[in-house]
Design an enzyme around this catalytic site. Sequence first.
Site, mmCIF file in Angstrom:
data_model
loop_
_atom_site.group_PDB
_atom_site.id
_atom_site.type_symbol
_atom_site.label_atom_id
_atom_site.label_comp_id
_atom_site.label_asym_id
_atom_site.label_seq_id
_atom_site.Cartn_x
_atom_site.Cartn_y
_atom_site.Cartn_z
ATOM 1 N N ALA A 143 -3.901 7.935 -4.628
ATOM 2 C CA ALA A 143 -2.579 7.374 -4.904
ATOM 3 C C ALA A 143 -2.806 5.913 -5.314
ATOM 4 O O ALA A 143 -3.192 5.078 -4.485
ATOM 5 C CB ALA A 143 -1.708 7.459 -3.660
ATOM 6 N N GLY B 150 0.824 -1.211 0.000
ATOM 7 C CA GLY B 150 0.000 0.000 0.000
ATOM 8 C C GLY B 150 0.851 1.251 0.000
ATOM 9 O O GLY B 150 2.043 1.203 -0.295
ATOM 10 N N ASN B 151 0.241 2.377 0.308
ATOM 11 C CA ASN B 151 0.981 3.638 0.361
ATOM 12 C C ASN B 151 0.418 4.516 1.474
ATOM 13 O O ASN B 151 -0.559 4.158 2.121
ATOM 14 C CB ASN B 151 0.931 4.337 -1.004
ATOM 15 C CG ASN B 151 -0.476 4.709 -1.408
ATOM 16 O OD1 ASN B 151 -1.100 5.568 -0.808
ATOM 17 N ND2 ASN B 151 -1.002 4.025 -2.434
ATOM 18 N N ARG B 152 1.030 5.659 1.687
ATOM 19 C CA ARG B 152 0.712 6.489 2.850
ATOM 20 C C ARG B 152 -0.439 7.458 2.644
ATOM 21 O O ARG B 152 -0.691 8.298 3.496
ATOM 22 C CB ARG B 152 1.948 7.317 3.245
ATOM 23 C CG ARG B 152 3.112 6.518 3.736
ATOM 24 C CD ARG B 152 4.225 7.465 4.158
ATOM 25 N NE ARG B 152 5.418 6.760 4.562
ATOM 26 C CZ ARG B 152 5.594 6.214 5.764
ATOM 27 N NH1 ARG B 152 4.640 6.287 6.662
ATOM 28 N NH2 ARG B 152 6.724 5.595 6.044
ATOM 29 N N SER B 153 -1.124 7.414 1.519
ATOM 30 C CA SER B 153 -2.175 8.412 1.284
ATOM 31 C C SER B 153 -3.291 8.294 2.331
ATOM 32 O O SER B 153 -3.826 7.213 2.562
ATOM 33 C CB SER B 153 -2.772 8.233 -0.105
ATOM 34 O OG SER B 153 -3.817 9.152 -0.284
#
Length: 236
Positions: A101, A34-37
């Site tokens: 994102a 995943g990502n930090r959005s």
Amino acid sequence: MLSGGARGLDLAGRRVVISAGGTREALDPVRFIGNRSSGRQGYALAATAVARGTEVTLVAANVALADPAGAKVVPVTSAADLHEAMLAAAVGADAVVMAAAVADFRPEHYTPAKIKKAATAGPAPIDLVRTADVLLDLVGRRTPGQVVVGFAAETGDATGDVLEHGRAKLAAKGCDLLVVNEVGSALGFESAENAAVVLGADGAMTEVPHGAKEALADVVWDLVVPRLAPEPPGHR
Ligand code: CTP
């Protein structure tokens, strides 16, 4: 009660679609890439659009925020889910904003049972494959007069500064507006604040000073409104 503040109800009679948050690409039932959005910028776009009188569909990928009042929220998990939901919702919309994102890659294989460390001698490599570029597909299917807005999370590097990367991305994606954020440091992803430069395909460049994500959202709508197709007579 709707109020558009200083801007009035300048999006009344329109329909907009916004993506928010960050996609998750599953490895097994308990793990993902995943990502930090946080989704805050997309949610700010939705709240400000509702305040300016428009119908809002918010495609939300893994966002832990309260639904913005008055927006229709479509929850999604992966890049493939978001792709499908955005293409469906964008049909006939006046404006589409890709603030999410989206993962560029996903694991090639999903392991239906939890991966055990004992099953391999060492850590097994994770093979990745490309996901669809949602923004590119939205631009490719854009209906006449539809305004498409992208976001670009950039850092400066040896190949160019943040703006150079932004201009190249605007050209590559073919959208009408690109909101260029410098990420890293204290700005961007998990912050309540943002600073950006909004680039237009027509050469426009609007600097948005460091401030609340709602302020940036309002500038995005300020730039979308004059680019919208004229309303058909009797539309409202
Ligand atoms: N985007 C998308 N689908 C993807 C990846 C990105 O629709 N699979 C959208 C994002 O929502 C954003 C824009 O494309 O509006 C730019 O995203 P960004 O992550 O900055 O760029 P990438 O296209 O992923 O390119 P790169 O990672 O090479 O900078």
